[in-house]
Design a protein around this motif. Sequence first.
Motif, PDB file in Angstrom:
ATOM      1  N   ARG A  14      48.816  33.757  39.158  1.00  0.00           N
ATOM      2  CA  ARG A  14      47.957  34.822  39.708  1.00  0.00           C
ATOM      3  C   ARG A  14      48.607  36.189  39.503  1.00  0.00           C
ATOM      4  NH1 ARG A  14      43.595  34.850  42.644  1.00  0.00           N
ATOM      5  NH2 ARG A  14      43.058  36.646  43.916  1.00  0.00           N
ATOM      6  N   ARG A  15      49.906  36.263  39.705  1.00  0.00           N
ATOM      7  CA  ARG A  15      50.629  37.524  39.499  1.00  0.00           C
ATOM      8  C   ARG A  15      50.543  37.958  38.038  1.00  0.00           C
ATOM      9  NH1 ARG A  15      55.033  39.604  37.569  1.00  0.00           N
ATOM     10  NH2 ARG A  15      55.880  37.637  36.810  1.00  0.00           N
ATOM     11  N   LEU A  16      50.794  37.018  37.118  1.00  0.00           N
ATOM     12  CA  LEU A  16      50.749  37.336  35.694  1.00  0.00           C
ATOM     13  C   LEU A  16      49.351  37.765  35.258  1.00  0.00           C
ATOM     14  CD1 LEU A  16      53.005  34.483  34.294  1.00  0.00           C
ATOM     15  CD2 LEU A  16      53.560  36.928  34.448  1.00  0.00           C
ATOM     16  N   ALA A  17      48.337  37.112  35.791  1.00  0.00           N
ATOM     17  CA  ALA A  17      46.956  37.488  35.473  1.00  0.00           C
ATOM     18  C   ALA A  17      46.674  38.909  35.960  1.00  0.00           C
ATOM     19  CB  ALA A  17      45.977  36.500  36.084  1.00  0.00           C
ATOM     20  N   GLY A  18      47.155  39.240  37.130  1.00  0.00           N
ATOM     21  CA  GLY A  18      46.958  40.584  37.669  1.00  0.00           C
ATOM     22  C   GLY A  18      47.658  41.645  36.830  1.00  0.00           C
ATOM     23  N   VAL A  19      48.869  41.336  36.388  1.00  0.00           N
ATOM     24  CA  VAL A  19      49.609  42.268  35.526  1.00  0.00           C
ATOM     25  C   VAL A  19      48.856  42.479  34.214  1.00  0.00           C
ATOM     26  CG1 VAL A  19      51.715  42.502  34.139  1.00  0.00           C
ATOM     27  CG2 VAL A  19      51.866  41.783  36.532  1.00  0.00           C
ATOM     28  N   SER A  20      48.345  41.391  33.643  1.00  0.00           N
ATOM     29  CA  SER A  20      47.595  41.480  32.396  1.00  0.00           C
ATOM     30  C   SER A  20      46.328  42.317  32.572  1.00  0.00           C
ATOM     31  CB  SER A  20      47.235  40.073  31.908  1.00  0.00           C
ATOM     32  OG  SER A  20      46.464  40.129  30.749  1.00  0.00           O
ATOM     33  N   LYS A  21      45.633  42.086  33.671  1.00  0.00           N
ATOM     34  CA  LYS A  21      44.401  42.832  33.940  1.00  0.00           C
ATOM     35  C   LYS A  21      44.705  44.324  34.095  1.00  0.00           C
ATOM     36  CE  LYS A  21      40.544  43.074  37.202  1.00  0.00           C
ATOM     37  NZ  LYS A  21      39.905  42.465  38.365  1.00  0.00           N
ATOM     38  N   GLU A  22      45.766  44.649  34.813  1.00  0.00           N
ATOM     39  CA  GLU A  22      46.147  46.053  34.991  1.00  0.00           C
ATOM     40  C   GLU A  22      46.513  46.703  33.662  1.00  0.00           C
ATOM     41  OE1 GLU A  22      49.238  46.394  37.916  1.00  0.00           O
ATOM     42  OE2 GLU A  22      48.060  45.312  39.419  1.00  0.00           O
ATOM     43  N   ARG A  23      47.221  45.964  32.805  1.00  0.00           N
ATOM     44  CA  ARG A  23      47.599  46.483  31.489  1.00  0.00           C
ATOM     45  C   ARG A  23      46.361  46.810  30.658  1.00  0.00           C
ATOM     46  NH1 ARG A  23      50.270  42.165  29.080  1.00  0.00           N
ATOM     47  NH2 ARG A  23      51.922  42.491  30.591  1.00  0.00           N
ATOM     48  N   GLU A  24      45.385  45.920  30.680  1.00  0.00           N
ATOM     49  CA  GLU A  24      44.145  46.166  29.936  1.00  0.00           C
ATOM     50  C   GLU A  24      43.367  47.334  30.528  1.00  0.00           C
ATOM     51  OE1 GLU A  24      43.300  44.806  26.973  1.00  0.00           O
ATOM     52  OE2 GLU A  24      45.308  43.940  27.165  1.00  0.00           O
ATOM     53  N   GLN A  25      43.388  47.468  31.846  1.00  0.00           N
ATOM     54  CA  GLN A  25      42.676  48.571  32.496  1.00  0.00           C
ATOM     55  C   GLN A  25      43.267  49.911  32.064  1.00  0.00           C
ATOM     56  OE1 GLN A  25      39.845  48.511  34.793  1.00  0.00           O
ATOM     57  NE2 GLN A  25      39.988  50.507  33.848  1.00  0.00           N
ATOM     58  N   LEU A  26      44.599  49.968  31.939  1.00  0.00           N
ATOM     59  CA  LEU A  26      45.239  51.210  31.512  1.00  0.00           C
ATOM     60  C   LEU A  26      44.843  51.579  30.081  1.00  0.00           C
ATOM     61  CD1 LEU A  26      48.822  50.727  32.985  1.00  0.00           C
ATOM     62  CD2 LEU A  26      47.069  52.363  33.728  1.00  0.00           C
ATOM     63  N   LYS A  27      44.618  50.586  29.238  1.00  0.00           N
ATOM     64  CA  LYS A  27      44.198  50.848  27.858  1.00  0.00           C
ATOM     65  C   LYS A  27      42.780  51.421  27.809  1.00  0.00           C
ATOM     66  CE  LYS A  27      46.721  47.005  25.760  1.00  0.00           C
ATOM     67  NZ  LYS A  27      46.520  45.743  25.019  1.00  0.00           N
ATOM     68  N   LEU A  28      41.905  50.963  28.684  1.00  0.00           N
ATOM     69  CA  LEU A  28      40.487  51.335  28.619  1.00  0.00           C
ATOM     70  C   LEU A  28      40.175  52.669  29.279  1.00  0.00           C
ATOM     71  CD1 LEU A  28      38.837  47.862  29.221  1.00  0.00           C
ATOM     72  CD2 LEU A  28      39.068  49.100  27.072  1.00  0.00           C
ATOM     73  N   ARG A  29      40.837  52.990  30.356  1.00  0.00           N
ATOM     74  CA  ARG A  29      40.683  54.228  31.110  1.00  0.00           C
ATOM     75  C   ARG A  29      39.251  54.599  31.482  1.00  0.00           C
ATOM     76  NH1 ARG A  29      45.558  58.151  29.335  1.00  0.00           N
ATOM     77  NH2 ARG A  29      46.992  56.485  28.796  1.00  0.00           N
ATOM     78  N   SER A  30      38.339  54.659  30.519  1.00  0.00           N
ATOM     79  CA  SER A  30      36.977  55.100  30.839  1.00  0.00           C
ATOM     80  C   SER A  30      36.060  53.956  31.258  1.00  0.00           C
ATOM     81  CB  SER A  30      36.364  55.831  29.641  1.00  0.00           C
ATOM     82  OG  SER A  30      36.250  54.938  28.549  1.00  0.00           O
ATOM     83  N   SER A  31      36.530  52.723  31.160  1.00  0.00           N
ATOM     84  CA  SER A  31      35.742  51.559  31.558  1.00  0.00           C
ATOM     85  C   SER A  31      36.489  50.806  32.657  1.00  0.00           C
ATOM     86  CB  SER A  31      35.516  50.620  30.375  1.00  0.00           C
ATOM     87  OG  SER A  31      34.813  51.270  29.352  1.00  0.00           O
ATOM     88  N   VAL A  32      35.757  49.965  33.349  1.00  0.00           N
ATOM     89  CA  VAL A  32      36.360  49.173  34.419  1.00  0.00           C
ATOM     90  C   VAL A  32      36.459  47.726  33.952  1.00  0.00           C
ATOM     91  CG1 VAL A  32      36.089  48.368  36.791  1.00  0.00           C
ATOM     92  CG2 VAL A  32      35.416  50.688  36.189  1.00  0.00           C
ATOM     93  N   VAL A  33      37.648  47.148  34.081  1.00  0.00           N
ATOM     94  CA  VAL A  33      37.827  45.730  33.764  1.00  0.00           C
ATOM     95  C   VAL A  33      37.290  44.939  34.946  1.00  0.00           C
ATOM     96  CG1 VAL A  33      39.501  43.898  33.294  1.00  0.00           C
ATOM     97  CG2 VAL A  33      39.841  46.182  32.332  1.00  0.00           C
ATOM     98  N   VAL A  34      36.262  44.138  34.718  1.00  0.00           N
ATOM     99  CA  VAL A  34      35.607  43.405  35.793  1.00  0.00           C
ATOM    100  C   VAL A  34      36.026  41.942  35.855  1.00  0.00           C
ATOM    101  CG1 VAL A  34      33.613  44.937  35.887  1.00  0.00           C
ATOM    102  CG2 VAL A  34      33.585  42.940  34.372  1.00  0.00           C
ATOM    103  N   THR A  35      37.010  41.565  35.050  1.00  0.00           N
ATOM    104  CA  THR A  35      37.482  40.181  35.050  1.00  0.00           C
ATOM    105  C   THR A  35      37.927  39.792  36.458  1.00  0.00           C
ATOM    106  OG1 THR A  35      38.221  40.378  32.772  1.00  0.00           O
ATOM    107  CG2 THR A  35      39.176  38.588  34.064  1.00  0.00           C
ATOM    108  N   GLN A  36      37.403  38.679  36.926  1.00  0.00           N
ATOM    109  CA  GLN A  36      37.794  38.170  38.240  1.00  0.00           C
ATOM    110  C   GLN A  36      39.001  37.256  38.083  1.00  0.00           C
ATOM    111  OE1 GLN A  36      34.308  36.133  39.609  1.00  0.00           O
ATOM    112  NE2 GLN A  36      33.236  38.007  40.121  1.00  0.00           N
ATOM    113  N   ILE A  37      39.834  37.194  39.096  1.00  0.00           N
ATOM    114  CA  ILE A  37      40.975  36.280  39.118  1.00  0.00           C
ATOM    115  C   ILE A  37      40.756  35.362  40.313  1.00  0.00           C
ATOM    116  CG2 ILE A  37      43.471  36.072  39.341  1.00  0.00           C
ATOM    117  CD1 ILE A  37      43.648  38.940  38.173  1.00  0.00           C
ATOM    118  N   GLN A  38      40.656  34.062  40.032  1.00  0.00           N
ATOM    119  CA  GLN A  38      40.355  33.089  41.088  1.00  0.00           C
ATOM    120  C   GLN A  38      41.302  31.903  41.007  1.00  0.00           C
ATOM    121  OE1 GLN A  38      36.289  31.835  40.802  1.00  0.00           O
ATOM    122  NE2 GLN A  38      35.466  33.874  41.108  1.00  0.00           N
TER     123      GLN A  38
END
Length: 64
Positions: A14-38
Amino acid sequence: MCRSVIFTNGTEERRLAGVSKEREQLKLRSSVVVTQIQQLGTFYHAEPEHQVLYYFNGEMCGFP
């Protein structure tokens, strides 16, 4: 509309998934990463007729 989800099996995944999601969010800046982590629940294998779809559509769906 399709939405992605990452299923995790434990706190480290779960931690690694969150780090990955945050990394992708920083790349996109103008869009929101909506990937859910469950948390992963009970896994059910697809019926044989649905497993065949991978062989026909695997490349289209981004599978190797």
